[in-house]
Design a protein around this motif. Sequence first.
Motif, PDB file in Angstrom:
ATOM      1  N   ASP A 161      -4.518   2.689  -7.387  1.00 28.45           N
ATOM      2  CA  ASP A 161      -4.406   1.124  -8.279  1.00 28.45           C
ATOM      3  C   ASP A 161      -3.234   0.284  -7.742  1.00 28.45           C
ATOM      4  O   ASP A 161      -3.397  -1.045  -7.194  1.00 28.45           O
ATOM      5  CB  ASP A 161      -2.845   2.385  -9.033  1.00 28.45           C
ATOM      6  N   VAL A 162      -2.342   0.936  -6.271  1.00 27.65           N
ATOM      7  CA  VAL A 162      -1.900  -0.065  -5.775  1.00 27.65           C
ATOM      8  C   VAL A 162      -2.548  -1.243  -4.126  1.00 27.65           C
ATOM      9  O   VAL A 162      -1.864  -1.568  -4.134  1.00 27.65           O
ATOM     10  CB  VAL A 162      -0.409   0.930  -5.071  1.00 27.65           C
ATOM     11  N   ASN A 163      -3.480   0.271  -3.664  1.00 25.72           N
ATOM     12  CA  ASN A 163      -4.195  -0.198  -2.838  1.00 25.72           C
ATOM     13  C   ASN A 163      -4.839  -1.107  -2.725  1.00 25.72           C
ATOM     14  O   ASN A 163      -5.270  -2.812  -2.412  1.00 25.72           O
ATOM     15  CB  ASN A 163      -4.404   0.408  -1.577  1.00 25.72           C
ATOM     16  N   LEU A 164      -6.286  -0.662  -4.091  1.00 23.78           N
ATOM     17  CA  LEU A 164      -7.049  -1.480  -4.270  1.00 23.78           C
ATOM     18  C   LEU A 164      -7.120  -2.565  -5.451  1.00 23.78           C
ATOM     19  O   LEU A 164      -6.858  -3.555  -5.504  1.00 23.78           O
ATOM     20  CB  LEU A 164      -8.169  -0.702  -4.462  1.00 23.78           C
ATOM     21  N   LYS A 165      -6.306  -2.159  -7.352  1.00 22.32           N
ATOM     22  CA  LYS A 165      -6.472  -3.153  -7.740  1.00 22.32           C
ATOM     23  C   LYS A 165      -5.328  -3.630  -7.555  1.00 22.32           C
ATOM     24  O   LYS A 165      -5.858  -5.295  -8.483  1.00 22.32           O
ATOM     25  CB  LYS A 165      -6.390  -1.955  -8.876  1.00 22.32           C
ATOM     26  N   GLY A 166      -4.604  -3.678  -6.389  1.00 20.50           N
ATOM     27  CA  GLY A 166      -3.401  -4.325  -6.699  1.00 20.50           C
ATOM     28  C   GLY A 166      -4.169  -5.675  -6.028  1.00 20.50           C
ATOM     29  O   GLY A 166      -3.189  -7.009  -6.233  1.00 20.50           O
ATOM     30  N   ALA A 216      -8.804  10.903   1.228  1.00 20.82           N
ATOM     31  CA  ALA A 216      -9.929  10.240  -0.013  1.00 20.82           C
ATOM     32  C   ALA A 216      -9.315   9.625  -0.170  1.00 20.82           C
ATOM     33  O   ALA A 216     -10.088   8.489  -0.246  1.00 20.82           O
ATOM     34  CB  ALA A 216     -10.246  12.063  -0.162  1.00 20.82           C
ATOM     35  N   ASN A 217      -8.403   9.632  -0.733  1.00 24.24           N
ATOM     36  CA  ASN A 217      -7.780   8.753  -1.698  1.00 24.24           C
ATOM     37  C   ASN A 217      -7.604   7.146  -1.194  1.00 24.24           C
ATOM     38  O   ASN A 217      -8.209   5.936  -1.270  1.00 24.24           O
ATOM     39  CB  ASN A 217      -6.817   8.696  -2.397  1.00 24.24           C
ATOM     40  N   TYR A 218      -6.772   6.959   0.099  1.00 20.56           N
ATOM     41  CA  TYR A 218      -6.220   6.191   0.857  1.00 20.56           C
ATOM     42  C   TYR A 218      -7.786   5.884   1.662  1.00 20.56           C
ATOM     43  O   TYR A 218      -7.407   4.267   1.142  1.00 20.56           O
ATOM     44  CB  TYR A 218      -5.528   6.414   2.025  1.00 20.56           C
ATOM     45  N   ALA A 219      -8.261   6.710   1.832  1.00 21.51           N
ATOM     46  CA  ALA A 219      -9.662   6.018   2.491  1.00 21.51           C
ATOM     47  C   ALA A 219     -10.743   5.241   1.369  1.00 21.51           C
ATOM     48  O   ALA A 219     -11.288   3.954   1.681  1.00 21.51           O
ATOM     49  CB  ALA A 219     -10.380   7.128   2.941  1.00 21.51           C
ATOM     50  N   ALA A 220     -10.887   5.641   0.726  1.00 22.07           N
ATOM     51  CA  ALA A 220     -11.635   5.031  -0.478  1.00 22.07           C
ATOM     52  C   ALA A 220     -11.094   3.557  -1.059  1.00 22.07           C
ATOM     53  O   ALA A 220     -11.699   3.253  -1.407  1.00 22.07           O
ATOM     54  CB  ALA A 220     -11.692   6.247  -2.145  1.00 22.07           C
ATOM     55  N   SER A 221      -9.847   3.917  -1.491  1.00 21.72           N
ATOM     56  CA  SER A 221      -8.939   2.072  -1.597  1.00 21.72           C
ATOM     57  C   SER A 221      -9.215   1.249  -0.657  1.00 21.72           C
ATOM     58  O   SER A 221      -9.403   0.457  -0.917  1.00 21.72           O
ATOM     59  CB  SER A 221      -7.875   2.853  -1.989  1.00 21.72           C
ATOM     60  N   GLU A 272      -3.520  11.965 -10.740  1.00 21.45           N
ATOM     61  CA  GLU A 272      -2.698  11.482 -10.628  1.00 21.45           C
ATOM     62  C   GLU A 272      -2.000  10.424  -9.287  1.00 21.45           C
ATOM     63  O   GLU A 272      -1.956   9.043  -8.820  1.00 21.45           O
ATOM     64  CB  GLU A 272      -1.540  11.708 -11.254  1.00 21.45           C
ATOM     65  N   ASP A 273      -2.573  11.471  -8.149  1.00 24.92           N
ATOM     66  CA  ASP A 273      -1.986  11.012  -6.886  1.00 24.92           C
ATOM     67  C   ASP A 273      -3.447  10.228  -6.375  1.00 24.92           C
ATOM     68  O   ASP A 273      -2.998   9.146  -6.099  1.00 24.92           O
ATOM     69  CB  ASP A 273      -2.660  12.196  -5.501  1.00 24.92           C
ATOM     70  N   PHE A 274      -4.688  10.367  -6.487  1.00 30.58           N
ATOM     71  CA  PHE A 274      -5.808   9.498  -6.250  1.00 30.58           C
ATOM     72  C   PHE A 274      -5.888   8.057  -7.145  1.00 30.58           C
ATOM     73  O   PHE A 274      -5.510   7.131  -6.518  1.00 30.58           O
ATOM     74  CB  PHE A 274      -7.280  10.373  -6.596  1.00 30.58           C
ATOM     75  N   ASP A 275      -5.753   7.876  -8.055  1.00 38.00           N
ATOM     76  CA  ASP A 275      -5.336   7.110  -9.446  1.00 38.00           C
ATOM     77  C   ASP A 275      -3.805   6.326  -8.519  1.00 38.00           C
ATOM     78  O   ASP A 275      -4.505   4.785  -8.469  1.00 38.00           O
ATOM     79  CB  ASP A 275      -4.895   7.210 -10.637  1.00 38.00           C
ATOM     80  N   ALA A 276      -2.741   6.870  -8.139  1.00 42.62           N
ATOM     81  CA  ALA A 276      -1.745   6.172  -7.760  1.00 42.62           C
ATOM     82  C   ALA A 276      -2.225   5.038  -6.741  1.00 42.62           C
ATOM     83  O   ALA A 276      -1.775   3.606  -6.545  1.00 42.62           O
ATOM     84  CB  ALA A 276      -0.410   6.911  -7.596  1.00 42.62           C
ATOM     85  N   GLY A 281       1.072  -1.467  -0.036  1.00 43.42           N
ATOM     86  CA  GLY A 281       0.039   0.366   0.030  1.00 43.42           C
ATOM     87  C   GLY A 281       1.117   1.849  -0.232  1.00 43.42           C
ATOM     88  O   GLY A 281       2.040   0.879   0.452  1.00 43.42           O
ATOM     89  N   ILE A 282       0.385   2.046  -0.692  1.00 45.10           N
ATOM     90  CA  ILE A 282       1.163   3.664  -0.715  1.00 45.10           C
ATOM     91  C   ILE A 282      -0.070   4.274   0.079  1.00 45.10           C
ATOM     92  O   ILE A 282      -1.262   4.489   0.358  1.00 45.10           O
ATOM     93  CB  ILE A 282       1.568   4.283  -1.885  1.00 45.10           C
ATOM     94  N   THR A 283      -0.034   5.621   0.179  1.00 44.79           N
ATOM     95  CA  THR A 283      -0.732   7.107   0.372  1.00 44.79           C
ATOM     96  C   THR A 283       0.371   8.041  -0.258  1.00 44.79           C
ATOM     97  O   THR A 283       1.357   8.426  -0.759  1.00 44.79           O
ATOM     98  CB  THR A 283      -0.773   7.433   1.895  1.00 44.79           C
ATOM     99  N   ARG A 284      -0.549   8.796  -0.798  1.00 45.21           N
ATOM    100  CA  ARG A 284      -0.576  10.686  -1.367  1.00 45.21           C
ATOM    101  C   ARG A 284      -1.798  11.381  -0.686  1.00 45.21           C
ATOM    102  O   ARG A 284      -2.700  11.407  -1.489  1.00 45.21           O
ATOM    103  CB  ARG A 284      -0.726  10.111  -2.929  1.00 45.21           C
TER     104      ARG A 284
END
Length: 255
Positions: free
Chosen positions: A120-125, A161-166, A113-117, A100-103
């Motif tokens: 991509d790693v946390n959920l799609k990975g 928000a991106n991390y929470a969503a993932s 791109e910060d949301f997508d990254a 997992g990563i954070t942005r």
Amino acid sequence: MVDTETTETRRSALVTGSARGIGREVAVQLARAGYDVCVNCSSDKGLADATAFSDSLAADYGVRSIAVAANVALADEARELVERACEAFGRLDVVVNNAGITRDKLVARMKEEDFDAVIDVNLKGTFNCCKAAAKVMAKQRYGRLIQMSSVVGLHGNAGQANYAASKAGVVGLTLSLAKELASRNVTANAIAPGFIETDMTDALSDAQKEAIAKEIPVGRFGHVSDIARAVVFLASEEAGYITGQVLTVDGGLSL
């Protein structure tokens, strides 16, 4: 404790993002419990360190261990990662989706791109690894899929928000996997850590840490071992009747 008398009865595990932090401790605790372990790092850059760690697991605990560089956000690399683990150990019993990563930024300032990254790693990975592993586990009629979510995925957090969503997505994915795979004797569960002492929380100031600790009923941040021990339990034979659950390990923060 896993039966390690023969390679035929020994269980094996893959831990993504296991070169450091929670993933590293998970790999240690699984090896200590007798599992063969596949250590994963995200790129060739960290492979030397991951390989040294893998070698130490084999030497310290008498298990087989390999290190594989793979970016789980890429479906082909995630599939190859699972295949490498299966080839090394002859089977794959446990997958811990920890990478997992954070942005972090407020939504108004967050770049696409910060949301997508992060997604991509946390959920799609997680999806990529589960998809590849589910085929193996369903065929052998045994498996444990353990996903690393977060209390942030359950309750949200400003600036993440991106991390929470993932991490919320990981919960939904886990529940669906539990329903799809239960008839094949494959369980799927998630762990939602609270504030754990890792590189991520090291970025917080002392004042921030003190303020957060005051909100945690047990009065402290968690240790990586607190999460690793939960993983070992969910990976065990004793947890075979537990599936589709989210185990919150947060010192009571969510109360």
